[in-house]
Design an enzyme around this catalytic site. Sequence first.
Site, PDB file in Angstrom:
ATOM      1  N   ASP A   1       0.810  -1.227   0.000  1.00 45.65           N
ATOM      2  CA  ASP A   1       0.000   0.000   0.000  1.00 45.65           C
ATOM      3  C   ASP A   1       0.840   1.272   0.000  1.00 45.65           C
ATOM      4  OD1 ASP A   1      -2.174  -1.726   0.148  1.00 45.65           O
ATOM      5  OD2 ASP A   1      -2.205  -1.667   2.339  1.00 45.65           O
ATOM      6  N   GLU A   2       1.999   1.205  -0.609  1.00 43.65           N
ATOM      7  CA  GLU A   2       2.874   2.381  -0.666  1.00 43.65           C
ATOM      8  C   GLU A   2       2.402   3.385  -1.711  1.00 43.65           C
ATOM      9  OE1 GLU A   2       3.865  -0.731  -1.144  1.00 43.65           O
ATOM     10  OE2 GLU A   2       5.354  -1.284   0.375  1.00 43.65           O
TER      11      GLU A   2
ATOM     12  N   LYS B   1       1.851   1.956  -5.169  1.00 42.04           N
ATOM     13  CA  LYS B   1       2.421   1.384  -6.400  1.00 42.04           C
ATOM     14  C   LYS B   1       1.510   1.622  -7.603  1.00 42.04           C
ATOM     15  CE  LYS B   1       2.482  -2.557  -4.309  1.00 42.04           C
ATOM     16  NZ  LYS B   1       2.146  -2.086  -2.959  1.00 42.04           N
TER      17      LYS B   1
ATOM     18  N   GLY C   1      -4.456  -4.556  -3.722  1.00 42.40           N
ATOM     19  CA  GLY C   1      -5.463  -3.527  -3.985  1.00 42.40           C
ATOM     20  C   GLY C   1      -4.738  -2.246  -4.365  1.00 42.40           C
ATOM     21  N   HIS C   2      -4.809  -1.872  -5.623  1.00 44.83           N
ATOM     22  CA  HIS C   2      -4.059  -0.720  -6.117  1.00 44.83           C
ATOM     23  C   HIS C   2      -5.027   0.398  -6.510  1.00 44.83           C
ATOM     24  CE1 HIS C   2      -0.437  -3.518  -7.196  1.00 44.83           C
ATOM     25  NE2 HIS C   2      -0.769  -3.549  -5.920  1.00 44.83           N
ATOM     26  N   THR C   3      -4.866   1.547  -5.880  1.00 48.45           N
ATOM     27  CA  THR C   3      -5.797   2.657  -6.101  1.00 48.45           C
ATOM     28  C   THR C   3      -5.247   3.605  -7.153  1.00 48.45           C
ATOM     29  OG1 THR C   3      -6.193   2.514  -3.737  1.00 48.45           O
ATOM     30  CG2 THR C   3      -7.183   4.391  -4.889  1.00 48.45           C
TER      31      THR C   3
ATOM     32  N   GLN D   1       2.081  -6.026  -3.143  1.00 46.88           N
ATOM     33  CA  GLN D   1       2.563  -6.122  -1.760  1.00 46.88           C
ATOM     34  C   GLN D   1       3.848  -5.289  -1.558  1.00 46.88           C
ATOM     35  OE1 GLN D   1       1.891 -10.007  -2.693  1.00 46.88           O
ATOM     36  NE2 GLN D   1      -0.136  -9.159  -2.515  1.00 46.88           N
TER      37      GLN D   1
ATOM     38  N   THR E   1      -7.441  -1.084   0.876  1.00 45.97           N
ATOM     39  CA  THR E   1      -8.134  -1.047  -0.404  1.00 45.97           C
ATOM     40  C   THR E   1      -8.900  -2.348  -0.648  1.00 45.97           C
ATOM     41  OG1 THR E   1      -6.235   0.222  -1.176  1.00 45.97           O
ATOM     42  CG2 THR E   1      -7.746  -0.528  -2.865  1.00 45.97           C
ATOM     43  N   THR E   2      -8.368  -3.473  -0.174  1.00 41.80           N
ATOM     44  CA  THR E   2      -8.992  -4.772  -0.425  1.00 41.80           C
ATOM     45  C   THR E   2      -9.981  -5.146   0.680  1.00 41.80           C
ATOM     46  OG1 THR E   2      -7.049  -5.502  -1.626  1.00 41.80           O
ATOM     47  CG2 THR E   2      -8.482  -7.242  -0.813  1.00 41.80           C
ATOM     48  N   THR E   3      -9.629  -4.896   1.944  1.00 39.92           N
ATOM     49  CA  THR E   3     -10.465  -5.388   3.040  1.00 39.92           C
ATOM     50  C   THR E   3     -11.137  -4.272   3.838  1.00 39.92           C
ATOM     51  OG1 THR E   3      -8.556  -5.357   4.510  1.00 39.92           O
ATOM     52  CG2 THR E   3      -9.010  -7.437   3.369  1.00 39.92           C
TER      53      THR E   3
HETATM   54  P1  GDP Z   1      -0.737   0.216  -3.556  1.00 33.27           P
HETATM   55  O1  GDP Z   1      -1.335  -1.055  -3.067  1.00 33.27           O
HETATM   56  O2  GDP Z   1       0.745   0.290  -3.305  1.00 33.27           O
HETATM   57  O3  GDP Z   1      -1.081   0.532  -4.977  1.00 33.27           O
HETATM   58  O4  GDP Z   1      -1.388   1.380  -2.650  1.00 33.27           O
HETATM   59  P2  GDP Z   1      -2.932   1.534  -2.238  1.00 33.27           P
HETATM   60  O5  GDP Z   1      -3.679   2.031  -3.402  1.00 33.27           O
HETATM   61  O6  GDP Z   1      -3.429   0.311  -1.560  1.00 33.27           O
HETATM   62  O7  GDP Z   1      -2.824   2.627  -1.098  1.00 33.27           O
HETATM   63  C1  GDP Z   1      -2.288   3.888  -1.345  1.00 33.27           C
HETATM   64  C2  GDP Z   1      -3.336   4.932  -0.933  1.00 33.27           C
HETATM   65  O8  GDP Z   1      -2.725   6.200  -0.911  1.00 33.27           O
HETATM   66  C3  GDP Z   1      -4.476   5.056  -1.944  1.00 33.27           C
HETATM   67  O9  GDP Z   1      -5.634   5.453  -1.255  1.00 33.27           O
HETATM   68  C4  GDP Z   1      -3.996   6.177  -2.876  1.00 33.27           C
HETATM   69  O10 GDP Z   1      -5.045   6.846  -3.534  1.00 33.27           O
HETATM   70  C5  GDP Z   1      -3.319   7.065  -1.880  1.00 33.27           C
HETATM   71  N1  GDP Z   1      -2.208   7.869  -2.405  1.00 33.27           N
HETATM   72  C6  GDP Z   1      -1.217   7.521  -3.272  1.00 33.27           C
HETATM   73  N2  GDP Z   1      -0.318   8.522  -3.374  1.00 33.27           N
HETATM   74  C7  GDP Z   1      -0.752   9.514  -2.551  1.00 33.27           C
HETATM   75  C8  GDP Z   1      -0.247  10.788  -2.194  1.00 33.27           C
HETATM   76  O11 GDP Z   1       0.813  11.226  -2.615  1.00 33.27           O
HETATM   77  N3  GDP Z   1      -0.987  11.522  -1.292  1.00 33.27           N
HETATM   78  C9  GDP Z   1      -2.159  11.059  -0.764  1.00 33.27           C
HETATM   79  N4  GDP Z   1      -2.803  11.839   0.110  1.00 33.27           N
HETATM   80  N5  GDP Z   1      -2.657   9.862  -1.083  1.00 33.27           N
HETATM   81  C10 GDP Z   1      -1.956   9.096  -1.953  1.00 33.27           C
HETATM   82  P1  IMO Z   2      -0.855  -4.284  -2.212  1.00 33.47           P
HETATM   83  O1  IMO Z   2      -0.416  -4.841  -3.545  1.00 33.47           O
HETATM   84  C1  IMO Z   2      -1.044  -4.634   2.117  1.00 33.47           C
HETATM   85  C2  IMO Z   2      -0.982  -8.669   3.804  1.00 33.47           C
HETATM   86  C3  IMO Z   2      -2.244  -9.060   4.547  1.00 33.47           C
HETATM   87  C4  IMO Z   2      -1.644  -9.989   5.595  1.00 33.47           C
HETATM   88  C5  IMO Z   2      -0.557 -10.721   4.821  1.00 33.47           C
HETATM   89  C6  IMO Z   2      -0.970 -12.079   4.267  1.00 33.47           C
HETATM   90  O2  IMO Z   2      -2.156  -3.593  -2.237  1.00 33.47           O
HETATM   91  O3  IMO Z   2       0.245  -3.497  -1.582  1.00 33.47           O
HETATM   92  P2  IMO Z   2      -2.576 -12.767   2.245  1.00 33.47           P
HETATM   93  O4  IMO Z   2      -4.027 -12.492   1.982  1.00 33.47           O
HETATM   94  O5  IMO Z   2      -1.664 -12.263   1.172  1.00 33.47           O
HETATM   95  O6  IMO Z   2      -2.297 -14.209   2.563  1.00 33.47           O
HETATM   96  O7  IMO Z   2      -2.237 -11.953   3.597  1.00 33.47           O
HETATM   97  O8  IMO Z   2      -0.203  -9.854   3.756  1.00 33.47           O
HETATM   98  N1  IMO Z   2      -1.172  -8.198   2.424  1.00 33.47           N
HETATM   99  C7  IMO Z   2      -1.148  -6.908   2.054  1.00 33.47           C
HETATM  100  N2  IMO Z   2      -1.045  -5.790   2.799  1.00 33.47           N
HETATM  101  N3  IMO Z   2      -1.101  -4.540   0.778  1.00 33.47           N
HETATM  102  C8  IMO Z   2      -1.166  -5.650   0.011  1.00 33.47           C
HETATM  103  O9  IMO Z   2      -1.102  -5.613  -1.334  1.00 33.47           O
HETATM  104  C9  IMO Z   2      -1.243  -6.909   0.656  1.00 33.47           C
HETATM  105  N4  IMO Z   2      -1.343  -8.182   0.215  1.00 33.47           N
HETATM  106  C10 IMO Z   2      -1.285  -8.952   1.310  1.00 33.47           C
HETATM  107  O10 IMO Z   2      -2.860  -7.950   5.134  1.00 33.47           O
HETATM  108  O11 IMO Z   2      -1.018  -9.249   6.617  1.00 33.47           O
HETATM  109 MG    MG Z   3      -2.837  -1.718  -1.771  1.00 33.62          MG
END
Ligand code: GDP
Ligand code: IMO
Ligand code: MG
Length: 440
Positions: A13-14, A16, A40-42, A223, A307-309
Amino acid sequence: MPATVVIGGQWGDEGKGRVVDYHARHCSIIARYSAGTNAGHTIVNELGKFALHLVPAGIFHGDKTCIIGNGVVIDPDALLAEIAMLCERGVSTARLLISQHAHVIMPWHRLIDRADEALRGELAIGTTGTGTGPAFHDKVARLGIRVADLLDHDTFAWKLKHTLEYKNRLLTALYGLPPLDYQTILREYISHGEQLRPYVADTIAYVQEADARGEMILLEGAQGSLLDLDTGTYPYVTSSVPASVAAGGAIGIGLGPTAIARVVGVYKSYQTRVGNGPMPTEIIEGPAMEMLREGVGGVAGTAEYGTTTGRARRVGWFDGVLARYTARINGVTSVALTRLDSLSAFEHIKVCVAYEVDGRRVNTLPATLTEAQRARPVYEQLPGWRQDVTDVRHLGDLPTHARQYVRRIEQFIGAPVDMISVGPEREQAIVTRDIFGVSL
Ligand code: GDP
Ligand code: IMO
Ligand code: MG
């Protein structure tokens, strides 16, 4: 032309998805190479906000080929729903390809994921419950069903019959669940396969030919490196094979490791984690925790919930020790630092420079949970900037203290921060160097 991998440098959730969506403009192929529906990629763009679990974040660029590679496990139901959602919202999936070698998440995987977590008790991982882990377990156990199997009805019927006999014994005897019905699954999955058939291809050959023609390939990691089976905080990790770290990028799409020339490490400006496991810089209560989780001072509506749960993410200060570790594991050549805006309300910001374990100062996270839980972060405190940065597009316009913070993070990681994200939307970023060599 070489491939570029985008990886997560922390616990997922960085941002990506957001970074891939930005860089996709310079590439002709954008591919997922690992994980499953647990990701879960937003992406936020002119069409609104999207949460993608399987389809690569390049899908919003109409002229790109998007690939779900051989290293991914696919839940056909979830993928069809994602495709339908995209089409309804005006996003074409005509250039989506699915690897015939990708494994399939079956109904027993979802059941086992949840039942197994309950059985583990204190050893529960806090999985996403999507069946992703058990699908990878079956891949490694050589019991998996692949996309190609779904399309060959005889093979599928035969494989399903024998696999289900095995799985039903497990479901009833070990987990105390009712057995699953063969005919129901057969019908449902053959129908799924037929709906997915137009997208299925030999993506390994496709990518290899594109690579030979010199096309730019962007590999979208899922991840984060600290959730990786080998390099992460085991056992509180995910089960993806190949790994989500950069080295897995080649295997999960069918290229050799020498095809990868750049590794973009995506790091959040602080730390988050969903699920269980050690997190030395976690803030468990108080105003700082609230501010980080709700994103006070940054773009509204981007609070830290999965994003996923939908689970609340654990939050904490940036961990320089772990950032250095994951940068080296991935061979990071360029950093995308996200959510700098979310730190704008703080008077002081802490970064972890080392740990203290039983009175000793160490520069690595101990391997066992009990020892890792005793690791006390040693913090360095930096001044905050207390100024809205969401409209900043040039480095020189960032407040001095924000620039100092970015430089400090660069020192930990040992690679240049070429992109600073100050909001979730595509253009809400300060890009100081175009990593593809295209002039800005
Ligand atoms: P991913 O799984 O690495 O693609 O990241 P996620 O989408 O799960 O979580 C990142 C969250 O941060 C999402 O809600 C994005 O919309 C949000 N996001 C990404 N970059 C920024 C940013 O620079 N500022 C803010 N406020 N939100 C961001
Ligand atoms: P993105 O691509 C954050 C975490 C789960 C749990 C562990 C194992 O959005 O960054 P799993 O269902 O994979 O067996 O769960 O890994 N986890 C994530 N946490 N972002 C993810 O993906 C994740 N995918 C798995 O929360 O701790
Ligand atoms: Mg994510």
